[in-house]
Scaffold this motif. Structure first.
Motif, mmCIF file in Angstrom:
data_model
loop_
_atom_site.group_PDB
_atom_site.id
_atom_site.type_symbol
_atom_site.label_atom_id
_atom_site.label_comp_id
_atom_site.label_asym_id
_atom_site.label_seq_id
_atom_site.Cartn_x
_atom_site.Cartn_y
_atom_site.Cartn_z
ATOM 1 N N THR A 168 0.842 -1.182 0.000
ATOM 2 C CA THR A 168 0.000 0.000 0.000
ATOM 3 C C THR A 168 0.886 1.244 0.000
ATOM 4 O OG1 THR A 168 -0.076 0.170 2.414
ATOM 5 C CG2 THR A 168 -1.718 -1.254 1.361
ATOM 6 N N GLN A 169 0.263 2.388 -0.290
ATOM 7 C CA GLN A 169 1.046 3.628 -0.299
ATOM 8 C C GLN A 169 1.634 3.910 1.082
ATOM 9 O OE1 GLN A 169 1.914 5.581 -3.014
ATOM 10 N NE2 GLN A 169 3.292 6.379 -1.433
ATOM 11 N N LYS A 170 0.863 3.637 2.132
ATOM 12 C CA LYS A 170 1.367 3.861 3.488
ATOM 13 C C LYS A 170 2.555 2.952 3.786
ATOM 14 C CE LYS A 170 -0.557 6.188 6.093
ATOM 15 N NZ LYS A 170 -0.434 7.635 6.402
ATOM 16 N N GLU A 171 2.487 1.697 3.326
ATOM 17 C CA GLU A 171 3.606 0.773 3.524
ATOM 18 C C GLU A 171 4.838 1.236 2.765
ATOM 19 O OE1 GLU A 171 0.736 -3.141 4.169
ATOM 20 O OE2 GLU A 171 1.742 -2.819 2.256
ATOM 21 N N ARG A 172 4.645 1.783 1.571
ATOM 22 C CA ARG A 172 5.778 2.312 0.806
ATOM 23 C C ARG A 172 6.408 3.505 1.524
ATOM 24 N NH1 ARG A 172 6.185 0.908 -4.748
ATOM 25 N NH2 ARG A 172 4.626 -0.640 -5.365
ATOM 26 N N ASN A 173 5.555 4.343 2.129
ATOM 27 C CA ASN A 173 6.080 5.489 2.891
ATOM 28 C C ASN A 173 6.921 5.013 4.073
ATOM 29 O OD1 ASN A 173 4.690 7.165 1.149
ATOM 30 N ND2 ASN A 173 2.958 7.474 2.525
ATOM 31 N N VAL A 174 6.409 3.995 4.780
ATOM 32 C CA VAL A 174 7.147 3.446 5.917
ATOM 33 C C VAL A 174 8.466 2.847 5.446
ATOM 34 C CG1 VAL A 174 7.139 1.641 7.683
ATOM 35 C CG2 VAL A 174 5.096 3.043 7.328
ATOM 36 N N LEU A 175 8.422 2.132 4.326
ATOM 37 C CA LEU A 175 9.620 1.500 3.783
ATOM 38 C C LEU A 175 10.687 2.535 3.437
ATOM 39 C CD1 LEU A 175 10.889 -1.191 2.929
ATOM 40 C CD2 LEU A 175 9.754 -0.940 0.712
ATOM 41 N N GLN A 176 10.273 3.649 2.869
ATOM 42 C CA GLN A 176 11.223 4.718 2.547
ATOM 43 C C GLN A 176 11.919 5.232 3.806
ATOM 44 O OE1 GLN A 176 12.222 6.044 -0.279
ATOM 45 N NE2 GLN A 176 10.813 5.184 -1.794
ATOM 46 N N HIS A 201 2.387 -1.777 10.040
ATOM 47 C CA HIS A 201 2.845 -1.640 8.658
ATOM 48 C C HIS A 201 4.164 -2.379 8.441
ATOM 49 C CE1 HIS A 201 -0.366 0.943 7.477
ATOM 50 N NE2 HIS A 201 0.007 1.964 8.226
ATOM 51 N N VAL A 202 5.061 -2.316 9.413
ATOM 52 C CA VAL A 202 6.348 -3.005 9.279
ATOM 53 C C VAL A 202 6.135 -4.512 9.177
ATOM 54 C CG1 VAL A 202 8.536 -3.562 10.431
ATOM 55 C CG2 VAL A 202 7.703 -1.196 10.390
ATOM 56 N N ARG A 203 5.230 -5.067 10.015
ATOM 57 C CA ARG A 203 4.933 -6.498 9.940
ATOM 58 C C ARG A 203 4.426 -6.884 8.556
ATOM 59 N NH1 ARG A 203 2.575 -5.866 15.147
ATOM 60 N NH2 ARG A 203 0.480 -5.914 14.216
ATOM 61 N N ASN A 204 3.545 -6.046 8.001
ATOM 62 C CA ASN A 204 3.014 -6.338 6.673
ATOM 63 C C ASN A 204 4.095 -6.264 5.599
ATOM 64 O OD1 ASN A 204 0.398 -6.909 7.395
ATOM 65 N ND2 ASN A 204 -0.374 -4.853 7.005
ATOM 66 N N ILE A 205 5.013 -5.308 5.735
ATOM 67 C CA ILE A 205 6.110 -5.172 4.777
ATOM 68 C C ILE A 205 6.994 -6.416 4.811
ATOM 69 C CG2 ILE A 205 8.242 -3.902 4.271
ATOM 70 C CD1 ILE A 205 6.748 -1.367 5.269
ATOM 71 N N ARG A 207 6.175 -9.391 5.804
ATOM 72 C CA ARG A 207 5.433 -10.535 5.275
ATOM 73 C C ARG A 207 5.386 -10.500 3.753
ATOM 74 N NH1 ARG A 207 0.285 -10.599 3.790
ATOM 75 N NH2 ARG A 207 -0.179 -8.660 4.921
ATOM 76 N N LYS A 208 5.090 -9.335 3.188
ATOM 77 C CA LYS A 208 4.942 -9.238 1.737
ATOM 78 C C LYS A 208 6.276 -9.408 1.003
ATOM 79 C CE LYS A 208 0.769 -6.380 1.850
ATOM 80 N NZ LYS A 208 0.147 -5.081 1.479
ATOM 81 N N LEU A 209 7.361 -8.987 1.635
ATOM 82 C CA LEU A 209 8.679 -9.137 1.011
ATOM 83 C C LEU A 209 9.331 -10.471 1.358
ATOM 84 C CD1 LEU A 209 10.161 -5.532 1.472
ATOM 85 C CD2 LEU A 209 9.178 -6.540 -0.579
ATOM 86 N N ALA A 210 8.646 -11.260 2.217
ATOM 87 C CA ALA A 210 9.143 -12.590 2.617
ATOM 88 C C ALA A 210 10.523 -12.510 3.251
ATOM 89 C CB ALA A 210 9.165 -13.533 1.418
ATOM 90 N N VAL A 211 10.683 -11.548 4.177
ATOM 91 C CA VAL A 211 11.941 -11.391 4.905
ATOM 92 C C VAL A 211 11.639 -11.358 6.397
ATOM 93 C CG1 VAL A 211 13.097 -10.180 3.012
ATOM 94 C CG2 VAL A 211 11.812 -8.868 4.721
ATOM 95 N N SER A 212 12.685 -11.403 7.214
ATOM 96 C CA SER A 212 12.469 -11.482 8.663
ATOM 97 C C SER A 212 13.030 -10.297 9.435
ATOM 98 C CB SER A 212 13.096 -12.778 9.207
ATOM 99 O OG SER A 212 14.478 -12.823 8.912
ATOM 100 N N SER A 213 13.645 -9.347 8.757
ATOM 101 C CA SER A 213 14.205 -8.200 9.469
ATOM 102 C C SER A 213 14.032 -6.932 8.642
ATOM 103 C CB SER A 213 15.688 -8.410 9.767
ATOM 104 O OG SER A 213 16.467 -8.303 8.583
ATOM 105 N N ILE A 224 14.589 -4.761 -6.036
ATOM 106 C CA ILE A 224 13.492 -4.833 -6.998
ATOM 107 C C ILE A 224 12.918 -3.448 -7.328
ATOM 108 C CG2 ILE A 224 12.858 -7.170 -6.309
ATOM 109 C CD1 ILE A 224 10.719 -6.105 -4.554
ATOM 110 N N GLY A 225 13.597 -2.408 -6.878
ATOM 111 C CA GLY A 225 13.248 -1.063 -7.306
ATOM 112 C C GLY A 225 12.101 -0.408 -6.558
ATOM 113 N N LEU A 226 11.772 -0.913 -5.369
ATOM 114 C CA LEU A 226 10.693 -0.283 -4.596
ATOM 115 C C LEU A 226 11.167 0.985 -3.913
ATOM 116 C CD1 LEU A 226 8.885 -3.339 -2.950
ATOM 117 C CD2 LEU A 226 8.048 -1.865 -4.769
ATOM 118 N N ILE A 227 12.478 1.089 -3.660
ATOM 119 C CA ILE A 227 13.032 2.303 -3.052
ATOM 120 C C ILE A 227 14.289 2.709 -3.812
ATOM 121 C CG2 ILE A 227 12.097 1.911 -0.764
ATOM 122 C CD1 ILE A 227 14.735 0.729 0.068
#
Length: 227
Positions: A168-176, A201-205, A207-213, A224-227
């Motif tokens: 989601t846009q909010k998840e992308r903002n958090v990721l940035q 949001h971090v938990r969802n990120i 999960r969606k990226l299939a990573v643990s940290s 993959i160019g998300l940031i």
């Protein structure tokens, strides 16, 4: 924050049966008052508390021990979906708790996310009073409950092929902001949301990226160019 004394339980031919204890969580007092008026007319339903924020809801939960929570998704001006994080928190604290989302927001991913975060049902606020009470009684019986529009949203989501990285846009903002090394509290201040919402949001990120940290999330997103 409002709490009430529990009325005496109903007594029938087969003994005494306590009404279902309900907590109302909505940031509008007039909505809570209207719901209380409707629900307190039902002999098998009892509103034991009210809350307008996520923090209040946690406090009232501990003090009143409800069985059912009627939860709006928008609990502040800073976020339209803060209730999702609260739903996850409430059901993590009390796995037996039944949460019915009662909100004005409806889109396919939102209904699915609510269920993924512990909700037992999803109903739009303009639902008929009879249908609302029927939904509450359904989740009290450990069933799920949806109005027709929410049910259709669930069906469409099940049939659709999900995008593997549909942040989601909010998840992308958090990721940035994660990429800039910010902590949850700093991200919350930057985005005007609670720290609990940021954690959600971090938990969802992750999960969606299939990573643990968080570091892995930033690395994978950069690849993959998300940031």
């Amino acid at each position: 924050m409002t709490m009430t004394r529990e009325p005496a339980p109903n007594t029938g031919a087969h003994g005494t049966v306590a009404p279902h204890r309900i907590l109302l969580v909505d940031d509008h007092a007039i909505v809570r008052q209207g719901l209380r008026t409707i629900l307190d007319r039902e002999p098998d339903l009892c509103v034991v508390g009210e809350a307008s924020t996520a923090n209040e809801a946690i406090g009232v939960l501990e003090q009143t021990n409800p069985q059912i929570v009627l939860l709006d998704l928008k609990l502040s001006t800073g976020s339209d979906t803060e209730g999702l994080a609260l739903c996850a928190d409430l059901t993590m604290r009390r796995p037996e708790l039944r949460v019915l989302v009662l909100t004005t927001f409806l889109d396919d991913p939102l209904v699915v996310e609510a269920i993924q975060n512990g909700a037992s049902g999803y109903v739009i606020k303009d639902v008929d009073t009879t249908d609302l009470i029927r939904s509450i009684r359904a989740i009290a019986r450990n069933e799920t409950a949806f109005d027709s529009r929410s049910a259709n949203a669930m069906a469409r989501s099940i049939q659709a092929t999900p995008e593997p990285l549909a942040l989601t846009q909010k998840e992308r903002n958090v990721l940035q902001l994660l990429a800039h090394g910010m902590r949850n509290r700093e991200i919350g201040l930057q985005l005007y949301v609670s720290e609990t919402t940021v954690k959600f949001h971090v938990r969802n990120i992750l999960r969606k990226l299939a990573v643990s940290s968080r570091a892995e999330a930033v690395y994978e997103a950069s690849k993959i160019g998300l940031i």
